[in-house]
Design a protein around this motif. Structure first.
Motif, short mmCIF file in Angstrom:
data_model
loop_
_atom_site.label_atom_id
_atom_site.label_comp_id
_atom_site.label_asym_id
_atom_site.label_seq_id
_atom_site.Cartn_x
_atom_site.Cartn_y
_atom_site.Cartn_z
N PHE A 53 42.61 99.66 -12.10
CA PHE A 53 43.05 99.50 -13.49
C PHE A 53 42.31 98.36 -14.17
O PHE A 53 41.82 98.51 -15.30
CB PHE A 53 44.56 99.23 -13.50
CG PHE A 53 45.16 99.11 -14.87
CD1 PHE A 53 45.30 100.22 -15.68
CD2 PHE A 53 45.60 97.88 -15.34
CE1 PHE A 53 45.86 100.11 -16.95
CE2 PHE A 53 46.16 97.76 -16.62
CZ PHE A 53 46.29 98.88 -17.42
N ILE A 54 42.18 97.24 -13.50
CA ILE A 54 41.51 96.07 -14.08
C ILE A 54 40.02 96.33 -14.27
O ILE A 54 39.45 96.10 -15.34
CB ILE A 54 41.74 94.83 -13.21
CG1 ILE A 54 43.21 94.42 -13.22
CG2 ILE A 54 40.86 93.66 -13.68
CD1 ILE A 54 43.57 93.33 -12.24
N VAL A 55 39.37 96.82 -13.21
CA VAL A 55 37.92 97.05 -13.26
C VAL A 55 37.58 98.12 -14.28
O VAL A 55 36.59 98.01 -15.02
CB VAL A 55 37.40 97.42 -11.86
CG1 VAL A 55 35.93 97.85 -11.93
CG2 VAL A 55 37.54 96.24 -10.91
N HIS A 56 38.39 99.18 -14.35
CA HIS A 56 38.13 100.25 -15.30
C HIS A 56 38.20 99.73 -16.74
O HIS A 56 37.35 100.07 -17.58
CB HIS A 56 39.13 101.39 -15.10
CG HIS A 56 38.92 102.54 -16.03
ND1 HIS A 56 37.80 103.32 -16.00
CD2 HIS A 56 39.69 103.03 -17.04
CE1 HIS A 56 37.87 104.25 -16.93
NE2 HIS A 56 39.01 104.10 -17.58
N GLN A 57 39.19 98.90 -17.04
CA GLN A 57 39.31 98.36 -18.39
C GLN A 57 38.13 97.44 -18.72
O GLN A 57 37.61 97.46 -19.85
CB GLN A 57 40.62 97.59 -18.53
CG GLN A 57 41.84 98.48 -18.61
CD GLN A 57 43.06 97.72 -19.09
OE1 GLN A 57 43.35 97.67 -20.28
NE2 GLN A 57 43.77 97.11 -18.15
N LEU A 58 37.69 96.65 -17.76
CA LEU A 58 36.53 95.79 -17.99
C LEU A 58 35.27 96.63 -18.22
O LEU A 58 34.43 96.28 -19.07
CB LEU A 58 36.33 94.85 -16.79
CG LEU A 58 37.41 93.79 -16.58
CD1 LEU A 58 37.15 93.01 -15.30
CD2 LEU A 58 37.47 92.83 -17.78
N ALA A 59 35.15 97.73 -17.49
CA ALA A 59 34.00 98.62 -17.67
C ALA A 59 34.01 99.25 -19.06
O ALA A 59 32.96 99.41 -19.70
CB ALA A 59 34.01 99.70 -16.59
N VAL A 60 35.20 99.62 -19.54
CA VAL A 60 35.31 100.19 -20.89
C VAL A 60 34.97 99.13 -21.94
O VAL A 60 34.26 99.40 -22.91
CB VAL A 60 36.73 100.74 -21.13
CG1 VAL A 60 36.91 101.14 -22.59
CG2 VAL A 60 36.99 101.95 -20.23
N LEU A 61 35.45 97.90 -21.73
CA LEU A 61 35.16 96.82 -22.67
C LEU A 61 33.67 96.51 -22.73
O LEU A 61 33.14 96.14 -23.78
CB LEU A 61 35.92 95.55 -22.27
CG LEU A 61 37.38 95.45 -22.72
CD1 LEU A 61 38.00 94.16 -22.21
CD2 LEU A 61 37.49 95.53 -24.24
N TYR A 62 32.98 96.66 -21.61
CA TYR A 62 31.53 96.40 -21.57
C TYR A 62 30.80 97.26 -22.59
O TYR A 62 29.79 96.85 -23.16
CB TYR A 62 30.99 96.67 -20.16
CG TYR A 62 29.53 96.34 -19.99
CD1 TYR A 62 29.13 95.09 -19.56
CD2 TYR A 62 28.54 97.30 -20.26
CE1 TYR A 62 27.78 94.78 -19.41
CE2 TYR A 62 27.20 97.01 -20.11
CZ TYR A 62 26.82 95.73 -19.68
OH TYR A 62 25.48 95.43 -19.54
N GLN A 63 31.35 98.47 -22.81
CA GLN A 63 30.68 99.40 -23.73
C GLN A 63 30.62 98.89 -25.15
O GLN A 63 29.74 99.31 -25.93
CB GLN A 63 31.41 100.75 -23.71
CG GLN A 63 31.48 101.42 -22.35
CD GLN A 63 30.11 101.59 -21.75
OE1 GLN A 63 29.25 102.29 -22.29
NE2 GLN A 63 29.87 100.92 -20.63
N PHE A 64 31.51 97.99 -25.51
CA PHE A 64 31.57 97.54 -26.90
C PHE A 64 30.26 96.88 -27.34
O PHE A 64 29.67 97.28 -28.35
CB PHE A 64 32.73 96.56 -27.09
CG PHE A 64 32.77 95.94 -28.47
CD1 PHE A 64 33.23 96.67 -29.55
CD2 PHE A 64 32.32 94.65 -28.68
CE1 PHE A 64 33.26 96.12 -30.83
CE2 PHE A 64 32.33 94.08 -29.95
CZ PHE A 64 32.80 94.82 -31.03
N TRP A 65 29.78 95.90 -26.58
CA TRP A 65 28.67 95.08 -27.06
C TRP A 65 27.33 95.81 -27.10
O TRP A 65 26.41 95.39 -27.80
CB TRP A 65 28.55 93.80 -26.22
CG TRP A 65 27.83 94.00 -24.90
CD1 TRP A 65 28.34 94.50 -23.76
CD2 TRP A 65 26.45 93.70 -24.63
NE1 TRP A 65 27.38 94.53 -22.77
CE2 TRP A 65 26.21 94.04 -23.29
CE3 TRP A 65 25.41 93.17 -25.39
CZ2 TRP A 65 24.97 93.88 -22.67
CZ3 TRP A 65 24.17 93.00 -24.79
CH2 TRP A 65 23.95 93.35 -23.45
#
Length: 298
Positions: free
Chosen positions: A164-176
């Protein structure tokens, strides 16, 4: 000795925060800043209606993710409990989980471009002719069924909370990486990580850029599996057949509607199957073949 099985109540009792929800105000603020700079510098990076549509799509998606949290956890937990092994709760396990998750994100992303059914869950992200931070909000409301691609992460023994934590961080990476303001970065970064330059290529409708650079956090998978393409000239963004709409419902469901229409008009089960699962780039050729077969029969 086998591990102790977890229950859904145990996992949900941890009341993990929705990282993306907390990050949303920051991302919206950065979008506003990028929009202002684009306006001030007279760059054609934004379209007001397009950005509003993207924001509405993104906010609904965040709400859906929160609402589907129990189902998501349930799926991952079920498969995690099937195997007797698990990774220890250490920092390096998070790193390994990130790489393993990103490997499957690459294949989920690639299949979403090479199979029409899965393309319908992803096309929303590509139906903007602009490329800016707000585009990262354009995630299809039907994308949540792609949870099945991440079952191997649970089967590897990564704790559902870690997932759950890693998946959310991976999704957030897409923003920048959704911006034209960041040029190519130093070579070591460009070689390993997915950067704005790589992802601009991925969002392009130029023929030579089509179906390239699927990597989410790491670009190494594209280099390994032959789908890498460096950025050369500035891309033209959007779909090869653009959808002219700012309606979030249209942007989310136009491909599903097209699939339904094509299946309804099919003259055989074989044709109907092809209309659902063919490669999107080969759809018109496929339609022509079936049309020619019907003509020959007559």
């Amino acid at each position: 000795m086998s591990k102790e099985k977890l229950t859904l109540d145990q996992v949900l009792s941890l009341d993990l925060p929705n990282i993306i929800l907390f990050a949303a105000p920051v991302m919206i603020g950065l979008v506003a800043l990028e929009w202002f700079l684009s306006y001030k510098e007279k760059k054609d990076y934004y379209d007001g209606k397009d950005t509003i549509a993207a924001t509405v799509i993104g906010l609904v998606n965040v709400a859906m993710s929160a609402g589907l949290k129990v189902i998501t956890f349930g799926v991952i937990l079920f498969f995690y409990n099937l195997v007797p092994w698990s990774f220890p709760n250490t920092w390096w396990s998070f790193v390994v989980c990130l790489f393993w998750l990103d490997f499957w994100r690459y294949w989920a992303h690639r299949i979403s471009h090479e199979n029409r059914f899965w393309w319908a869950t992803h096309v929303t992200h590509h139906n903007s002719e602009k490329y800016n931070w707000s585009v990262s909000f354009r995630l299809s409301w039907t994308q949540h069924i792609k949870i099945i691609f991440f079952i191997p992460v649970a089967l590897a023994g990564f704790h559902p909370v870690m997932f759950f934590i890693v998946h959310q961080l991976a999704v957030l990476y897409q923003f920048w990486i959704h911006t034209e303001y960041i040029d190519k970065l130093p070579r070591p970064i460009e070689y390993i990580f997915t950067t704005p330059s790589h992802h601009r290529v991925h969002h392009a409708s130029n023929e030579k850029y089509l179906d390239k650079n699927y990597g989410s956090t790491f670009i190494i998978w594209d280099r390994m599996f032959g789908t890498f393409m460096p950025e050369e000239e500035r891309p033209a963004y959007g779909l090869t057949k653009q959808v002219k709409s700012y309606n979030p419902l249209t942007l989310n469901f136009h491909e599903w509607a097209d699939i339904f229409r094509d299946v309804k008009n099919s003259s055989s089960l074989k044709e109907a199957f092809a209309m659902v699962f063919t490669r999107p780039s080969e759809l018109q050729e496929m339609k022509a073949k079936f049309k020619e077969k019907e003509r020959v029969k007559v």
